[in-house]
Design an enzyme around this catalytic site. Structure first.
Site, PDB file in Angstrom:
ATOM      1  N   ARG A 161      14.528  28.370   3.608  1.00  0.00           N
ATOM      2  CA  ARG A 161      13.896  28.994   4.776  1.00  0.00           C
ATOM      3  C   ARG A 161      14.894  28.899   5.928  1.00  0.00           C
ATOM      4  O   ARG A 161      15.487  27.848   6.160  1.00  0.00           O
ATOM      5  CB  ARG A 161      12.602  28.277   5.158  1.00  0.00           C
TER       6      ARG A 161
ATOM      7  N   LYS B  77      13.056  21.212  18.616  1.00  0.00           N
ATOM      8  CA  LYS B  77      12.198  20.816  17.491  1.00  0.00           C
ATOM      9  C   LYS B  77      12.550  19.414  17.035  1.00  0.00           C
ATOM     10  O   LYS B  77      13.726  19.028  17.062  1.00  0.00           O
ATOM     11  CB  LYS B  77      12.454  21.729  16.275  1.00  0.00           C
TER      12      LYS B  77
ATOM     13  N   ARG C 118       0.818  -1.216   0.000  1.00  0.00           N
ATOM     14  CA  ARG C 118       0.000   0.000   0.000  1.00  0.00           C
ATOM     15  C   ARG C 118       0.845   1.258   0.000  1.00  0.00           C
ATOM     16  O   ARG C 118       0.379   2.338  -0.378  1.00  0.00           O
ATOM     17  CB  ARG C 118      -0.900   0.026   1.247  1.00  0.00           C
TER      18      ARG C 118
ATOM     19  N   HIS D  50      16.383  29.870  11.520  1.00  0.00           N
ATOM     20  CA  HIS D  50      15.434  30.375  12.526  1.00  0.00           C
ATOM     21  C   HIS D  50      15.629  29.778  13.910  1.00  0.00           C
ATOM     22  O   HIS D  50      16.075  28.631  14.065  1.00  0.00           O
ATOM     23  CB  HIS D  50      14.005  30.049  12.098  1.00  0.00           C
TER      24      HIS D  50
ATOM     25  N   TYR E 140       7.104  19.857  11.584  1.00  0.00           N
ATOM     26  CA  TYR E 140       7.761  20.193  12.849  1.00  0.00           C
ATOM     27  C   TYR E 140       6.912  19.769  14.042  1.00  0.00           C
ATOM     28  O   TYR E 140       5.701  20.003  14.070  1.00  0.00           O
ATOM     29  CB  TYR E 140       7.921  21.714  12.998  1.00  0.00           C
TER      30      TYR E 140
ATOM     31  N   HIS F 290      17.897  26.778  12.792  1.00  0.00           N
ATOM     32  CA  HIS F 290      17.489  25.729  11.855  1.00  0.00           C
ATOM     33  C   HIS F 290      17.041  26.338  10.524  1.00  0.00           C
ATOM     34  O   HIS F 290      16.374  27.375  10.503  1.00  0.00           O
ATOM     35  CB  HIS F 290      16.319  24.915  12.441  1.00  0.00           C
TER      36      HIS F 290
HETATM   37  C1  LIG Z   1       6.897  29.731  12.626  1.00  0.00           C
HETATM   38  C2  LIG Z   1       5.470  30.339  12.676  1.00  0.00           C
HETATM   39  C3  LIG Z   1       5.058  31.257  11.728  1.00  0.00           C
HETATM   40  N1  LIG Z   1       3.818  31.790  11.783  1.00  0.00           N
HETATM   41  C4  LIG Z   1       3.386  32.739  10.747  1.00  0.00           C
HETATM   42  C5  LIG Z   1       4.297  33.943  10.544  1.00  0.00           C
HETATM   43  C6  LIG Z   1       4.166  34.216   9.067  1.00  0.00           C
HETATM   44  O1  LIG Z   1       3.057  35.051   8.798  1.00  0.00           O
HETATM   45  C7  LIG Z   1       3.867  32.854   8.444  1.00  0.00           C
HETATM   46  C8  LIG Z   1       5.102  32.216   7.795  1.00  0.00           C
HETATM   47  O2  LIG Z   1       6.153  32.246   8.752  1.00  0.00           O
HETATM   48  P1  LIG Z   1       7.651  32.058   8.303  1.00  0.00           P
HETATM   49  O3  LIG Z   1       7.939  32.826   7.078  1.00  0.00           O
HETATM   50  O4  LIG Z   1       8.522  32.301   9.506  1.00  0.00           O
HETATM   51  O5  LIG Z   1       7.660  30.502   7.933  1.00  0.00           O
HETATM   52  P2  LIG Z   1       8.936  29.560   7.808  1.00  0.00           P
HETATM   53  O6  LIG Z   1      10.041  30.330   7.172  1.00  0.00           O
HETATM   54  O7  LIG Z   1       8.542  28.313   7.157  1.00  0.00           O
HETATM   55  O8  LIG Z   1       9.298  29.315   9.340  1.00  0.00           O
HETATM   56  C9  LIG Z   1       9.884  28.105   9.727  1.00  0.00           C
HETATM   57  O9  LIG Z   1      11.212  28.069   9.235  1.00  0.00           O
HETATM   58  C10 LIG Z   1      11.979  26.936   9.627  1.00  0.00           C
HETATM   59  C11 LIG Z   1      13.368  27.114   9.099  1.00  0.00           C
HETATM   60  C12 LIG Z   1      11.866  26.627  11.067  1.00  0.00           C
HETATM   61  O10 LIG Z   1      12.820  26.172  11.712  1.00  0.00           O
HETATM   62  C13 LIG Z   1      10.511  26.759  11.672  1.00  0.00           C
HETATM   63  O11 LIG Z   1      10.550  26.637  13.073  1.00  0.00           O
HETATM   64  C14 LIG Z   1       9.861  28.035  11.264  1.00  0.00           C
HETATM   65  O12 LIG Z   1      10.563  29.137  11.812  1.00  0.00           O
HETATM   66  O13 LIG Z   1       3.403  32.041   9.507  1.00  0.00           O
HETATM   67  C15 LIG Z   1       2.924  31.415  12.773  1.00  0.00           C
HETATM   68  O14 LIG Z   1       1.779  31.918  12.840  1.00  0.00           O
HETATM   69  N2  LIG Z   1       3.303  30.484  13.691  1.00  0.00           N
HETATM   70  C16 LIG Z   1       4.542  29.932  13.674  1.00  0.00           C
HETATM   71  O15 LIG Z   1       4.886  29.060  14.533  1.00  0.00           O
END
Ligand SMILES: Cc1cn([C@H]2C[C@H](O)[C@@H](COP(=O)(O)OP(=O)(O)O[C@H]3O[C@@H](C)C(=O)[C@@H](O)[C@H]3O)O2)c(=O)[nH]c1=O
Length: 182
Positions: free
Chosen positions: A56, A69, A21, A59, A129, A116
Site C-alpha cells: 500500500r 502520522k 498473559r 501515500h 495509524y 508513506h
Molecule cells: C486513508 C482513508 C481511506 N478511506 C477510504 C478510501 C477507500 O474507499 C478506502 C481504502 O482506502 P485506501 O485504499 O487509500 O487505503 P490504504 O491504501 O490502506 O491507505 C493508507 O495507506 C497507507 C500507506 C497510509 O499511509 C495511510 O495514511 C492510508 O493512506 O478507505 C477513508 O474513508 N478514510 C481514510 O482516511
C-alpha cells in the site's frame, strides 16, 4: 528508545511490558513523545489489515490537508517505507525502510511532507495509524511505489488500481517545503 531517521522523522521503540498473559504496549504519550521532540495532535485514527505481499502506498495528503502520522504494527509484520518530499530538506528525495512488527513494537513518527507505504510481511498484518489531520479525499494522493529506487523484494505485489495509477517521483512536482523543526 528513539532513533532519528530521515530529517525530523523518528523510529520509536514503544514502551512495552510482557508477562505470562502477553504484552501491553503504549502507543502514544504526549509527555514522552514531547521529550522526543514530537508535537503531535491526534485528529483521526484507523487501521488496515493486509495479506502477505500486499503493498500500500506511497501515500500523503497535499496542503492544506497535509498531516503527520504515527504508524505501528500491533499484529504481524510490515516493511514500512517513507520518502522525504520536502523541497530544501537535507534528506529531500531520500527514503528509509524498517520492519515494524508486533514483536519489535516499533513505531514511525512521520512528519508532514513525507510519503508513506509498506509491504506486508505476514498474513493478517495490522497497520495502525494516528493522524494529525482528518481525511480529505481530494487531497489524498501518492507517488508510484516502484519509482524511487527501493527494492521491495516482491515480484507480484497485491495492490490497488489507484496505487498503480500514481505518477512516478521523476514527474512529481512536490507541494511540500522544508521548514526546520516540523
Ligand atoms: C486513508 C482513508 C481511506 N478511506 C477510504 C478510501 C477507500 O474507499 C478506502 C481504502 O482506502 P485506501 O485504499 O487509500 O487505503 P490504504 O491504501 O490502506 O491507505 C493508507 O495507506 C497507507 C500507506 C497510509 O499511509 C495511510 O495514511 C492510508 O493512506 O478507505 C477513508 O474513508 N478514510 C481514510 O482516511
Amino acid at each position: 528508545m528513539i532513533e532519528n531517521i530521515l530529517t525530523d522523522a523518528k523510529l520509536i521503540t514503544l514502551p512495552a511490558f510482557f508477562d505470562v498473559r502477553g504484552a501491553f504496549v503504549k502507543t502514544f504519550n504526549e509527555s514522552l513523545f514531547g521529550q522526543y521532540g514530537i508535537q503531535f495532535e491526534l485528529k483521526e485514527s484507523y487501521f488496515s489489515i493486509s495479506k502477505k505481499d500486499v503493498i500500500r502506498g506511497m501515500h500523503f495528503q497535499t496542503p492544506p490537508h497535509q498531516h503527520a502520522k504515527i504508524v505501528f504494527c500491533p499484529q504481524g509484520a510490515i516493511l514500512d517505507v517513507i520518502i522525504d518530499l520536502r523541497k530544501g530538506s537535507p534528506t529531500f528525495g531520500e527514503y528509509f525502510a524498517h520492519e515494524l512488527s508486533a514483536e519489535n513494537h516499533k513505531a514511525y513518527y512521520i512528519p508532514e511532507g513525507f510519503a508513506h507505504g509498506f509491504k506486508s510481511l505476514t498474513d493478517d498484518a495490522v497497520t495502525y495509524y494516528l493522524v494529525s489531520s482528518e481525511y480529505s479525499q481530494p487531497n489524498d494522493t501518492g507517488i508510484l511505489y516502484n519509482s524511487f529506487g527501493f527494492d521491495w523484494g516482491v515480484q507480484e505485489p497485491v495492490m490497488s488500481a489507484r496505487d498503480l495509477s500514481f505518477d512516478g517521483i521523476d514527474v512529481f512536482n512536490t507541494p511540500f517545503m522544508y521548514t526546520s523543526g516540523q
